[in-house]
Design a protein around this motif. Structure first.
Motif, PDB file in Angstrom:
ATOM      1  N   ILE A 115      37.291  34.567  40.954  1.00  0.00           N
ATOM      2  CA  ILE A 115      38.349  35.524  41.255  1.00  0.00           C
ATOM      3  C   ILE A 115      38.806  35.429  42.707  1.00  0.00           C
ATOM      4  O   ILE A 115      37.988  35.310  43.617  1.00  0.00           O
ATOM      5  CB  ILE A 115      37.850  36.967  40.981  1.00  0.00           C
ATOM      6  CG1 ILE A 115      37.540  37.149  39.492  1.00  0.00           C
ATOM      7  CG2 ILE A 115      38.854  38.001  41.461  1.00  0.00           C
ATOM      8  CD1 ILE A 115      36.818  38.433  39.177  1.00  0.00           C
ATOM      9  N   VAL A 116      40.115  35.486  42.903  1.00  0.00           N
ATOM     10  CA  VAL A 116      40.685  35.785  44.211  1.00  0.00           C
ATOM     11  C   VAL A 116      41.081  37.250  44.169  1.00  0.00           C
ATOM     12  O   VAL A 116      41.850  37.673  43.291  1.00  0.00           O
ATOM     13  CB  VAL A 116      41.915  34.904  44.521  1.00  0.00           C
ATOM     14  CG1 VAL A 116      42.712  35.510  45.685  1.00  0.00           C
ATOM     15  CG2 VAL A 116      41.485  33.491  44.891  1.00  0.00           C
ATOM     16  N   PHE A 117      40.543  38.031  45.096  1.00  0.00           N
ATOM     17  CA  PHE A 117      40.862  39.462  45.149  1.00  0.00           C
ATOM     18  C   PHE A 117      41.866  39.686  46.264  1.00  0.00           C
ATOM     19  O   PHE A 117      41.659  39.248  47.402  1.00  0.00           O
ATOM     20  CB  PHE A 117      39.610  40.291  45.401  1.00  0.00           C
ATOM     21  CG  PHE A 117      39.860  41.778  45.358  1.00  0.00           C
ATOM     22  CD1 PHE A 117      39.799  42.464  44.164  1.00  0.00           C
ATOM     23  CD2 PHE A 117      40.184  42.483  46.515  1.00  0.00           C
ATOM     24  CE1 PHE A 117      40.047  43.838  44.105  1.00  0.00           C
ATOM     25  CE2 PHE A 117      40.436  43.837  46.479  1.00  0.00           C
ATOM     26  CZ  PHE A 117      40.362  44.523  45.266  1.00  0.00           C
ATOM     27  N   ALA A 177      37.536  34.222  47.214  1.00  0.00           N
ATOM     28  CA  ALA A 177      38.262  34.571  48.437  1.00  0.00           C
ATOM     29  C   ALA A 177      38.817  35.977  48.326  1.00  0.00           C
ATOM     30  O   ALA A 177      39.112  36.458  47.219  1.00  0.00           O
ATOM     31  CB  ALA A 177      39.401  33.587  48.708  1.00  0.00           C
ATOM     32  N   VAL A 178      38.967  36.612  49.475  1.00  0.00           N
ATOM     33  CA  VAL A 178      39.605  37.919  49.566  1.00  0.00           C
ATOM     34  C   VAL A 178      40.850  37.760  50.430  1.00  0.00           C
ATOM     35  O   VAL A 178      40.779  37.262  51.562  1.00  0.00           O
ATOM     36  CB  VAL A 178      38.656  38.963  50.180  1.00  0.00           C
ATOM     37  CG1 VAL A 178      39.403  40.270  50.461  1.00  0.00           C
ATOM     38  CG2 VAL A 178      37.480  39.218  49.246  1.00  0.00           C
ATOM     39  N   VAL A 179      41.987  38.166  49.899  1.00  0.00           N
ATOM     40  CA  VAL A 179      43.260  38.070  50.610  1.00  0.00           C
ATOM     41  C   VAL A 179      43.695  39.476  50.992  1.00  0.00           C
ATOM     42  O   VAL A 179      43.771  40.368  50.134  1.00  0.00           O
ATOM     43  CB  VAL A 179      44.331  37.389  49.734  1.00  0.00           C
ATOM     44  CG1 VAL A 179      45.609  37.190  50.532  1.00  0.00           C
ATOM     45  CG2 VAL A 179      43.818  36.060  49.194  1.00  0.00           C
ATOM     46  N   THR A 180      43.979  39.688  52.256  1.00  0.00           N
ATOM     47  CA  THR A 180      44.353  41.011  52.734  1.00  0.00           C
ATOM     48  C   THR A 180      45.390  40.878  53.841  1.00  0.00           C
ATOM     49  O   THR A 180      45.655  39.779  54.338  1.00  0.00           O
ATOM     50  CB  THR A 180      43.105  41.777  53.214  1.00  0.00           C
ATOM     51  OG1 THR A 180      43.438  43.139  53.482  1.00  0.00           O
ATOM     52  CG2 THR A 180      42.496  41.151  54.460  1.00  0.00           C
ATOM     53  N   ALA A 212      34.766  42.822  52.553  1.00  0.00           N
ATOM     54  CA  ALA A 212      34.559  41.386  52.353  1.00  0.00           C
ATOM     55  C   ALA A 212      33.565  40.826  53.373  1.00  0.00           C
ATOM     56  O   ALA A 212      32.688  40.029  53.035  1.00  0.00           O
ATOM     57  CB  ALA A 212      35.883  40.646  52.439  1.00  0.00           C
ATOM     58  N   ALA A 213      33.703  41.262  54.623  1.00  0.00           N
ATOM     59  CA  ALA A 213      32.810  40.781  55.671  1.00  0.00           C
ATOM     60  C   ALA A 213      31.373  41.204  55.409  1.00  0.00           C
ATOM     61  O   ALA A 213      30.425  40.451  55.682  1.00  0.00           O
ATOM     62  CB  ALA A 213      33.276  41.310  57.027  1.00  0.00           C
ATOM     63  N   VAL A 230      37.809  35.243  53.918  1.00  0.00           N
ATOM     64  CA  VAL A 230      38.975  36.123  53.995  1.00  0.00           C
ATOM     65  C   VAL A 230      40.187  35.318  54.445  1.00  0.00           C
ATOM     66  O   VAL A 230      40.113  34.533  55.393  1.00  0.00           O
ATOM     67  CB  VAL A 230      38.722  37.289  54.971  1.00  0.00           C
ATOM     68  CG1 VAL A 230      39.987  38.128  55.147  1.00  0.00           C
ATOM     69  CG2 VAL A 230      37.573  38.163  54.478  1.00  0.00           C
ATOM     70  N   PHE A 231      41.313  35.548  53.768  1.00  0.00           N
ATOM     71  CA  PHE A 231      42.580  34.904  54.106  1.00  0.00           C
ATOM     72  C   PHE A 231      43.591  36.008  54.388  1.00  0.00           C
ATOM     73  O   PHE A 231      43.767  36.917  53.570  1.00  0.00           O
ATOM     74  CB  PHE A 231      43.032  34.019  52.944  1.00  0.00           C
ATOM     75  CG  PHE A 231      44.349  33.319  53.161  1.00  0.00           C
ATOM     76  CD1 PHE A 231      44.687  32.746  54.374  1.00  0.00           C
ATOM     77  CD2 PHE A 231      45.266  33.210  52.111  1.00  0.00           C
ATOM     78  CE1 PHE A 231      45.897  32.098  54.562  1.00  0.00           C
ATOM     79  CE2 PHE A 231      46.477  32.562  52.282  1.00  0.00           C
ATOM     80  CZ  PHE A 231      46.791  32.006  53.517  1.00  0.00           C
TER      81      PHE A 231
END
Length: 316
Positions: free
Chosen positions: A3-5, A28-31, A52-53, A59-60
């Motif tokens: 999953i990309v969240f 990955a987490v996209v924010t 995420a950290a 993180v992207f």
């Protein structure tokens, strides 16, 4: 599932946490990019980035997720599905086509009602008795995709935008972890939205909080509870902004009336723990306020330093 969240505010944190705890592989987490906040304008991470950290997830933070370079980064994660919750940017059709199972959105209303950015507050302001969360298959429209799963959430008569936010965040977190294995197994029956039943809840604007005392006490009660955090519902008193934090709608017969036939916006009565203001229909019993330049305080404390009297007018 891989999953990309994609999410940004506090509303999305519970969903990310639930997905992690359910054993899915979040690749990955996209924010949204970090932004300066507070008086010191220090750069602060988004709530989703903080989560995420804590889990050592990559993180992207693209400034514009639709740009070619960002799209290629997303493609490179090899995710099977993108889960989106209040991300804050529109996804292009190219992005929607990347993962095997497409992109699903956790939306804080029972679609098709309350499409848009402010569904939680709008449900309170409209006096609704229920709302909910929808897991939606994203398409190129704004919250127009097929409905995959829904869960109803009751609205308590004293719920605020804040308390309802928390209820819906919890419901969304639970629903997405139930939905993901069923999506993977093909155990879904997408339902087309009925556009004729849709309504739109746009982004909140500060001007929305200005109190029109010609409205009914019930309507103003809903407005104040809905906009509790931001922008807050406010009026004017002695040329200063007066934010109303806590109140309740009452009938004229229940109020401490000291003025006969008051006009809307008139202070109809004052007690040590409450101020009663006439509206277009009914009385608003004000219990907690914040005067411009001051902190929030109970009416009892406010009246110690401000001798508000019956007959005074609130508003411009």
């Amino acid at each position: 599932m891989k999953i990309v969240f994609m999410g940004t505010p506090e509303f999305a944190v519970g969903a990310l946490q639930a997905i992690i705890e359910a054993g899915h592989q979040v690749v990955a987490v996209v924010t949204q990019p970090d932004k300066p906040r507070g008086r010191g304008k220090e750069m602060q991470m988004t709530p989703v980035k903080v989560c995420a950290a804590a889990h050592n997830l990559p993180v992207f933070q693209p400034v514009r997720v639709k740009e070619a370079e960002a799209v290629e980064v997303l493609r490179g994660y090899g995710a099977e599905i993108f889960v989106v919750a209040a991300f804050g940017q529109i996804l292009s059709e190219e992005i929607l086509r990347i993962p095997k199972y497409g992109c699903v959105n956790i939306h804080a209303s029972l679609l098709p009602k309350y499409r848009g950015a402010g569904p939680i507050q709008q449900a309170i302001m409209d006096g609704e008795s229920k709302t909910g969360v929808t897991i939606m298959q994203m398409d190129k429209g704004l919250d127009t995709g097929d409905i995959l799963f829904q869960r109803e959430v009751a609205i308590d008569p004293r719920d605020t935008g804040d308390s309802l936010h928390d209820k819906l965040a919890e419901a969304g977190a639970g629903l997405i972890v139930e939905a993901l294995p069923r999506i993977e197994a093909g155990q879904i029956a997408p339902v087309k939205q009925k556009d004729e039943e849709s309504s739109y809840a746009g982004m909140l604007q500060k001007s929305m909080g200005r109190i029109d005392w010609n409205r009914s006490a019930r309507e103003l009660d809903c407005l104040i509870r809905g906009l509790i955090s931001w922008p807050g519902a406010f009026t004017v008193y002695h040329n200063k902004t007066l934010k109303i934090w806590e109140e309740e709608a009452v009938g004229e017969e229940a109020a401490c009336i000291q003025i006969a036939n008051p006009e809307p916006g008139t202070v109809a009565g004052v007690e040590k723990d409450a101020v009663y203001v006439q509206t277009g229909e009914g009385i608003l019993k004000i219990l907690s306020v914040q005067l411009e330049g001051k902190k929030r305080m109970a009416i009892r404390d406010f009246l110690l330093g401000c001798r508000m009297k019956a007959g005074e007018r609130l508003g411009d």
